[in-house]
Scaffold this active site. Structure first.
Site, mmCIF file in Angstrom:
data_model
loop_
_atom_site.group_PDB
_atom_site.id
_atom_site.type_symbol
_atom_site.label_atom_id
_atom_site.label_comp_id
_atom_site.label_asym_id
_atom_site.label_seq_id
_atom_site.Cartn_x
_atom_site.Cartn_y
_atom_site.Cartn_z
ATOM 1 N N SER A 129 0.843 -1.187 0.000
ATOM 2 C CA SER A 129 0.000 0.000 0.000
ATOM 3 C C SER A 129 0.881 1.241 0.000
ATOM 4 O O SER A 129 1.964 1.249 0.599
ATOM 5 C CB SER A 129 -0.906 0.025 1.235
ATOM 6 N N TYR A 142 -1.960 -0.241 10.202
ATOM 7 C CA TYR A 142 -2.021 -0.652 8.797
ATOM 8 C C TYR A 142 -0.761 -0.225 8.057
ATOM 9 O O TYR A 142 -0.144 -1.020 7.331
ATOM 10 C CB TYR A 142 -3.262 -0.036 8.143
#
Length: 267
Positions: A129, A142
């Site tokens: 990501s 995250y």
């Protein structure tokens, strides 16, 4: 001979788009889901797999090898979102997120490496990501899990080079998927000192996903990587400003970049 592709987390979103695109291009595609019975109309076979459970990984890998005799491409796409003030996220939820986003892909890689060594070749693509390139407020866990996968890929690449096995990262920005609905949200507590900034940031994050790019963009990027003889270490796929934010982090002083992030999230 058609390449055999194995995609984790392929029942929806980015994984599904990649799988369907590769089927159209003539690849033999196997996807995975924790509940494959829900996806009997999928354009490719969905196997049962939970990246937290090593036995399900081995069962899926062995089933593909038994049927096809090889696995040419592995796409570690299964992942989970998580939001909240780090102080207020239960530790078990932090561990669970790393089990999915970091330890899960490692288990998949370990399961396929013996076969790829045997066939003297293969490609492993880890979906990370853009959030993994920076510590984002209320997405710190995250960001950390995806950053860990980015870094370990760098080491893995060098260790498996002698076996003609290639590995790369592809970091997507915001795409219009159901990740926001499936992520763990630390509850907005009335007595929390983070209530207002976390609530405002959560609304902003969800809006980014809702207005994100079509996942087909990721599918085309992954296809291009598969067709590349010597993939790069890192790829980024997303809107220009999302990718440019990584460049800014490299060139700006830390506190200036931090201020930009805080302004963006109105903190």
């Amino acid at each position: 001979m058609s390449k055999v592709v194995f995609i984790t987390g392929a029942s929806s979103g980015i994984g599904k788009s990649i799988g369907e695109f590769l089927v159209e291009k003539g690849f033999i595609v196997y996807g995975t889901s924790r509940n494959p019975e829900k996806y009997k109309n999928s354009k490719f076979l969905i196997l049962e797999l939970d990246v937290k459970k090593e036995e399900t990984i081995l069962e899926s890998v062995n089933a593909i090898i038994k049927k096809e005799g090889r696995i040419d491409v592995v796409i570690n796409n299964a992942g989970a979102g998580i939001t909240g003030p780090i102080e207020e996220i239960p530790h078990d939820e932090i561990k669970a997120n790393f089990d999915t986003n970091f330890f899960g892909p490692i288990k998949v890689i370990k399961a396929v490496l013996p076969q790829m060594r045997k066939q003297n070749g293969g490609l492993i693509i880890n979906v990370t990501s853009i959030a993994g390139y920076m510590g984002l407020p209320y997405r710190g866990v995250y960001s950390a899990s995806k950053a860990a996968l980015e870094i370990i890929t760098e080491a893995f690449r060098m260790e498996i080079k002698d076996f003609n096995i290639k590995m790369t990262n592809v970091a997507p920005g915001d795409f219009a998927t159901n990740i926001a609905a499936g992520r763990y949200h630390a509850p907005l507590l009335d007595d929390s000192p983070y209530k207002k900034p976390y609530g405002d940031t959560l609304n902003l994050m969800n809006a980014h996903v809702d207005n994100g790019s079509n996942p087909d963009v990721m599918a085309k990027a992954v296809f291009k990587i598969i067709e590349t003889p010597n993939p790069k270490v890192h790829y980024k796929v997303g809107e220009f400003m999302q990718k440019f934010s990584i460049v800014l982090k490299r060139i700006l002083p830390d506190k200036v970049y931090e201020k930009l992030l805080m302004n963006h999230y109105k903190l």
